[in-house]
Scaffold this motif. Structure first.
Motif, short mmCIF file in Angstrom:
data_model
loop_
_atom_site.label_atom_id
_atom_site.label_comp_id
_atom_site.label_asym_id
_atom_site.label_seq_id
_atom_site.Cartn_x
_atom_site.Cartn_y
_atom_site.Cartn_z
N SER A 215 0.85 -1.19 0.00
CA SER A 215 0.00 0.00 0.00
C SER A 215 0.88 1.24 0.00
N ARG A 216 0.38 2.28 -0.63
CA ARG A 216 1.14 3.52 -0.76
C ARG A 216 0.24 4.72 -0.45
N ASP A 217 0.88 5.74 0.12
CA ASP A 217 0.17 6.98 0.45
C ASP A 217 0.27 7.91 -0.76
N PHE A 218 -0.53 7.59 -1.80
CA PHE A 218 -0.48 8.36 -3.04
C PHE A 218 -0.95 9.79 -2.81
N THR A 219 -0.15 10.75 -3.27
CA THR A 219 -0.43 12.17 -3.01
C THR A 219 -0.42 12.94 -4.33
N TYR A 220 -1.50 13.63 -4.62
CA TYR A 220 -1.63 14.35 -5.89
C TYR A 220 -0.72 15.58 -5.91
N ILE A 221 -0.19 15.88 -7.07
CA ILE A 221 0.83 16.91 -7.21
C ILE A 221 0.37 18.29 -6.73
N ASP A 222 -0.87 18.67 -6.97
CA ASP A 222 -1.34 20.00 -6.53
C ASP A 222 -1.28 20.13 -5.01
N ASP A 223 -1.59 19.04 -4.32
CA ASP A 223 -1.53 19.06 -2.86
C ASP A 223 -0.08 19.20 -2.39
N ILE A 224 0.82 18.50 -3.06
CA ILE A 224 2.25 18.58 -2.71
C ILE A 224 2.77 20.00 -2.91
N GLY A 262 2.24 14.18 2.68
CA GLY A 262 1.55 13.10 2.00
C GLY A 262 0.05 13.24 2.16
N ASN A 263 -0.66 12.28 1.65
CA ASN A 263 -2.12 12.34 1.68
C ASN A 263 -2.68 11.89 3.03
N GLY A 264 -1.93 11.03 3.73
CA GLY A 264 -2.40 10.52 5.01
C GLY A 264 -3.48 9.46 4.88
N ASN A 265 -3.54 8.83 3.69
CA ASN A 265 -4.60 7.85 3.44
C ASN A 265 -4.06 6.76 2.51
N THR A 299 3.49 2.60 3.01
CA THR A 299 3.82 3.98 3.41
C THR A 299 2.52 4.66 3.83
N TRP A 300 2.64 5.47 4.87
CA TRP A 300 1.46 6.14 5.43
C TRP A 300 1.97 7.33 6.22
N ALA A 301 1.60 8.52 5.79
CA ALA A 301 2.12 9.74 6.39
C ALA A 301 1.24 10.25 7.51
N ASP A 302 1.87 10.50 8.65
CA ASP A 302 1.23 11.29 9.71
C ASP A 302 1.55 12.75 9.39
N THR A 303 0.54 13.50 8.99
CA THR A 303 0.74 14.87 8.52
C THR A 303 0.24 15.92 9.53
N ALA A 304 0.04 15.50 10.77
CA ALA A 304 -0.48 16.43 11.78
C ALA A 304 0.45 17.63 11.98
N ASP A 311 -1.40 24.99 8.40
CA ASP A 311 -2.85 24.96 8.27
C ASP A 311 -3.29 24.42 6.91
N TYR A 312 -2.72 23.28 6.53
CA TYR A 312 -3.08 22.73 5.22
C TYR A 312 -3.08 21.21 5.24
N LYS A 313 -4.13 20.63 4.61
CA LYS A 313 -4.22 19.20 4.42
C LYS A 313 -4.52 18.92 2.94
N PRO A 314 -3.99 17.83 2.40
CA PRO A 314 -4.32 17.45 1.03
C PRO A 314 -5.83 17.30 0.84
N SER A 315 -6.30 17.62 -0.36
CA SER A 315 -7.74 17.61 -0.59
C SER A 315 -8.17 16.85 -1.83
N VAL A 316 -7.22 16.43 -2.69
CA VAL A 316 -7.58 15.78 -3.95
C VAL A 316 -7.72 14.27 -3.72
N ASP A 317 -8.91 13.73 -3.97
CA ASP A 317 -9.13 12.30 -3.77
C ASP A 317 -8.51 11.49 -4.91
N LEU A 318 -8.36 10.19 -4.68
CA LEU A 318 -7.64 9.33 -5.62
C LEU A 318 -8.30 9.29 -6.99
#
Length: 337
Positions: A215-224, A262-265, A299-304, A311-318
């Protein structure tokens, strides 16, 4: 503000340059345009950036000590976003010396340039690969990362240590970003999303390692990119009363910090493949294979910490992210219409 973005012809660097230009900043982009993957894609990215008046490109290798020193002296950057590196976990097994030049010597030339010209903030790319043999999830920047399982990961851990040294010795503010499986339009051909999409469209079978039990914590480029730019504006300071015995490894008595980005998911690999299949409209033929050397199971990111700092969290779903990537791929390569 005047920025240096290293790896400007690379996947993440290209998007960072565009975002900074949209904010009205002046950007110098550096890249050596090496052939780790098809340079034509890097040149196509640069062609997209060429009309941007705020952007200038310099072809230069990070390991060129004199050239890097001259670049810093001539431009007097305010902020440096250092994304250039020799990437790839498996490539590091066959070509270890490339990582010493780009990731160790190259990182040192950037640190020296920042020190000599009193750069206000260095933001640099680390990697989720530093977590190595860790099995506790989600991965936290409070965790020990002393057991990497690839040379690539070891060089990224070294970058964090080198940066702390410069923060301590020279009061240079540094922020390290541990990236988690970035994907999206203009992505890298050596990454799984690109390889899967290409092979499925071309009618070729795809290799699924560890029989799909990954499993991977896939993160969309705009969020990064949003996270990078927000961190660039958050200059770290020393942590009051910090000591090695009681303080966290993610900060210091020096102006130094680390963040997961990362996406945290985390997503199961086979679920990710199914999302690509749906976006393309083709079911892939899958070759189930054993685990590869140097790879990690999850991989799984704790982004707290990132959220607390900027004040930002990723928002783009897979599904949205994969659909956008597949649409870009088809358009760019003129296939699958």
């Amino acid at each position: 503000m005047k920025y240096l973005v290293t790896g400007a012809a690379g996947f993440i660097g290209f998007h960072v340059v565009r975002a900074l230009a949209n904010q009205g900043h002046e950007i110098i982009g550096l890249d050596n345009l090496n052939a780790y993957y098809d340079p034509a894609l890097k040149l196509a990215r640069l062609k997209e950036l060429a009309p941007i008046q705020e952007f200038s490109f310099v072809k230069l290798d990070l390991a060129d000590r004199e050239g890097m020193a001259t670049l810093f002296a001539e431009h007097q950057f305010d902020i440096v976003i250092h994304l250039a590196a020799q990437a790839g976990v498996r490539y590091s097994i066959d070509n270890p010396m490339a990582y010493a030049d780009a990731n160790l010597v190259g990182h040192l030339t950037v640190l020296e340039g920042c020190r000599q010209t009193k750069v206000k903030h260095l933001v640099y790319a680390s990697s989720s690969s530093v977590y190595g043999l860790n099995t506790k999830t989600p991965f936290s920047c409070d965790d020990s990362v002393d057991h990497p399982i690839s040379l690539y990961a070891a060089t990224k851990k070294a970058n964090e240590l080198m940066s702390h040294t410069y923060s301590h010795l020279y009061n240079l503010p540094t922020s390290g970003l541990r990236f988690f499986t970035v994907y999206g339009p203009w992505g890298r051909p050596d990454m799984a999303p690109f390889k899967f999409t290409k092979k499925i469209i071309d009618g070729e079978s795809i290799d699924i390692y560890n029989n799909g039990n990954l499993s991977r914590d896939f993160t969309y480029i705009d969020d990064i990119v949003e996270g990078i730019i927000r961190v660039a504006g958050k200059i770290p300071s020393s942590t009051e009363n910090w000591t090695p015995e009681s303080g966290s490894v993610k900060n210091s008595s020096a102006p130094y910090c680390l963040y997961n980005i990362g996406n945290g998911n985390p997503v199961q690999l086979l679920d990710f493949v199914q999302t690509i299949e749906t976006a393309i409209g083709i079911t892939a033929t899958k070759n189930m294979k054993p685990m590869q050397p140097g790879d990690v199971y999850k991989t799984w990111a704790d982004t707290a910490d990132l959220f607390e700092a900027v004040d930002y969290k990723p928002s783009v779903d897979l599904t949205t992210g994969v659909t956008k990537f597949v649409a870009w791929y088809k358009s760019f390569y003129g296939v699958g219409k």
